[in-house]
Design a protein around this motif. Structure first.
Motif, PDB file in Angstrom:
ATOM      1  N   GLU A 177       3.850   1.305   2.895  1.00 46.39           N
ATOM      2  CA  GLU A 177       3.707   0.438   4.073  1.00 46.39           C
ATOM      3  C   GLU A 177       4.496  -0.851   3.872  1.00 46.39           C
ATOM      4  N   ARG A 213       4.853   7.499   0.614  1.00 45.35           N
ATOM      5  CA  ARG A 213       4.921   6.691   1.830  1.00 45.35           C
ATOM      6  C   ARG A 213       4.432   5.288   1.510  1.00 45.35           C
ATOM      7  N   GLU A 256       7.831  -4.623  16.379  1.00 48.08           N
ATOM      8  CA  GLU A 256       9.084  -4.506  15.638  1.00 48.08           C
ATOM      9  C   GLU A 256       8.795  -4.356  14.150  1.00 48.08           C
ATOM     10  N   ASN A 257       9.351  -3.305  13.547  1.00 48.23           N
ATOM     11  CA  ASN A 257       9.175  -3.052  12.108  1.00 48.23           C
ATOM     12  C   ASN A 257       7.709  -3.103  11.676  1.00 48.23           C
ATOM     13  N   GLY A 258       6.822  -2.617  12.525  1.00 51.04           N
ATOM     14  CA  GLY A 258       5.413  -2.598  12.145  1.00 51.04           C
ATOM     15  C   GLY A 258       4.694  -3.917  12.308  1.00 51.04           C
ATOM     16  N   ILE A 259       5.320  -4.878  12.979  1.00 55.81           N
ATOM     17  CA  ILE A 259       4.668  -6.158  13.268  1.00 55.81           C
ATOM     18  C   ILE A 259       4.508  -6.294  14.781  1.00 55.81           C
ATOM     19  N   ARG A 307       0.865  -1.177   0.000  1.00 56.13           N
ATOM     20  CA  ARG A 307       0.000   0.000   0.000  1.00 56.13           C
ATOM     21  C   ARG A 307       0.900   1.224   0.000  1.00 56.13           C
ATOM     22  N   LYS A 314      -4.146   4.545  14.033  1.00 58.39           N
ATOM     23  CA  LYS A 314      -3.204   4.798  12.959  1.00 58.39           C
ATOM     24  C   LYS A 314      -3.362   6.234  12.488  1.00 58.39           C
ATOM     25  N   PRO A 365       5.396  -3.528   6.416  1.00 59.87           N
ATOM     26  CA  PRO A 365       5.504  -4.202   7.710  1.00 59.87           C
ATOM     27  C   PRO A 365       6.434  -5.400   7.641  1.00 59.87           C
ATOM     28  N   GLU A 421      -0.166  -7.022  11.541  1.00 62.22           N
ATOM     29  CA  GLU A 421       0.604  -6.011  10.809  1.00 62.22           C
ATOM     30  C   GLU A 421       0.035  -4.637  11.126  1.00 62.22           C
ATOM     31  N   VAL A 422       0.847  -3.798  11.717  1.00 60.24           N
ATOM     32  CA  VAL A 422       0.399  -2.450  12.074  1.00 60.24           C
ATOM     33  C   VAL A 422       1.417  -1.396  11.636  1.00 60.24           C
ATOM     34  N   PRO A 423       1.697  -1.320  10.319  1.00 59.90           N
ATOM     35  CA  PRO A 423       2.702  -0.352   9.877  1.00 59.90           C
ATOM     36  C   PRO A 423       2.262   1.070  10.212  1.00 59.90           C
ATOM     37  N   GLY A 424       3.216   1.851  10.708  1.00 59.90           N
ATOM     38  CA  GLY A 424       2.922   3.253  10.993  1.00 59.90           C
ATOM     39  C   GLY A 424       2.307   3.491  12.363  1.00 59.90           C
ATOM     40  N   GLY A 459       7.782   0.508  10.142  1.00 59.42           N
ATOM     41  CA  GLY A 459       7.214  -0.202   9.005  1.00 59.42           C
ATOM     42  C   GLY A 459       6.696   0.677   7.891  1.00 59.42           C
ATOM     43  N   ILE A 460       6.986   1.980   7.948  1.00 60.02           N
ATOM     44  CA  ILE A 460       6.586   2.892   6.868  1.00 60.02           C
ATOM     45  C   ILE A 460       7.852   3.487   6.250  1.00 60.02           C
TER      46      ILE A 460
END
Lengths: 126, 135
Positions: free
Chosen positions: A40, A38, B113-116, A25, B80, A42, B56-59, A106-107
């Motif tokens: 994503e 930007r 960690e790293n959005g996980i 995304r 988010k 993860p 997965e929770v990027p950002g 993760g972004i």
């Protein structure tokens, strides 16, 4: 200014002899000075990201580190867990030298400064 | 919500967690249905000593994540924040999973960690596989 600096490159469709990947995304924001993309990603560490700009096609590859240990047994799976590949065709000249990328939580934030020559210019009438 | 055929021969305790993840919590089943885009996807794994739930929770930053265990229901909520130009938007994502018996509720831990997000649910002693010596 609109945010349509980047369109998915048609070359994305061509089959590649590599492992399955997914398109991440992403969001694009733009000003007259720079574009900000930007993405994503993860599960991807800094070392897993590679960015390449060639003939106005920006290629981003991102490799995850396995978040599960090999002796874990899967009971239920919803996440794909694939590596990422994103190709964007830029229709604005970007200053490659000043391109920056930062990965946080993760972004991935890519800053693509617009080349001086491509910026809108007002010409004074003498 | 998906309907899965009930198959007693393969149904273990833990399977039932996922086959009927919202037993005793019907309101959540409606709120967090498969069609909702605010539902966090999850992977569930196990090893000898633990169950692992991953999201997965990027950002999303640590302080915007909430992991709660209440009445055998594990709830993950994430705020988010997304900036687009000058405006900032906030999205809420969440997921509720019912936890099987045999998890040490007070020893659950979570790591980002790293959005996980990885939630580790340690199995209680009596649920761990045991080898019985033949005398």
């Amino acid at each position: 200014m609109t945010t349509n600096c980047c369109n998915p490159s048609p070359t994305q469709q061509t089959a590649e002899p590599e492992a399955a990947v997914m398109k991440p995304r992403y969001f694009v924001d733009g000003t007259q000075e720079a574009y900000e993309v930007r993405v994503e990603l993860p599960g991807v560490p800094k070392e897993g990201v590679s960015i390449n700009l060639e003939e106005n096609v920006l290629t981003l590859r991102a490799k995850r580190t396995p978040s599960a240990l090999s002796d874990w047994k899967t009971l239920h799976r919803e996440l794909k867990g694939l590596d990422f590949l994103l190709r964007l065709r830029l229709n604005t000249q970007v200053d490659e030298e000043k391109m920056t990328a930062a990965l946080d939580h993760g972004i991935l934030t890519l800053k693509l400064p617009v080349k001086e020559a491509a910026k809108p210019r007002r010409i004074e009438v003498q | 919500m998906k309907l899965t055929r009930y198959n007693p021969s393969t149904l273990t305790d833990f399977d039932s967690w996922f086959r009927q993840p919202f037993v005793g919590f019907p309101s959540a089943a409606q709120v967090f249905s498969d069609s909702g885009s605010n539902r966090l996807a999850a992977d569930i794994q196990e090893d000898k000593d633990n169950y692992f739930a991953q999201f997965e929770v990027p950002g999303v930053k640590k302080e915007d994540l909430k992991v709660e265990l209440n009445n055998q229901i594990l709830t993950i909520s994430a705020e988010k924040k997304q900036t687009a130009g000058d405006t900032e938007q906030t999205y809420s994502l969440s997921r509720a999973i019912s936890v099987p018996d045999g998890v040490q509720g007070d020893a659950i831990s979570a790591k980002l960690e790293n959005g996980i997000l990885t939630v580790t649910l340690p199995k209680a002693e009596h649920r761990k596989p045991k080898t019985i010596e033949i005398a």
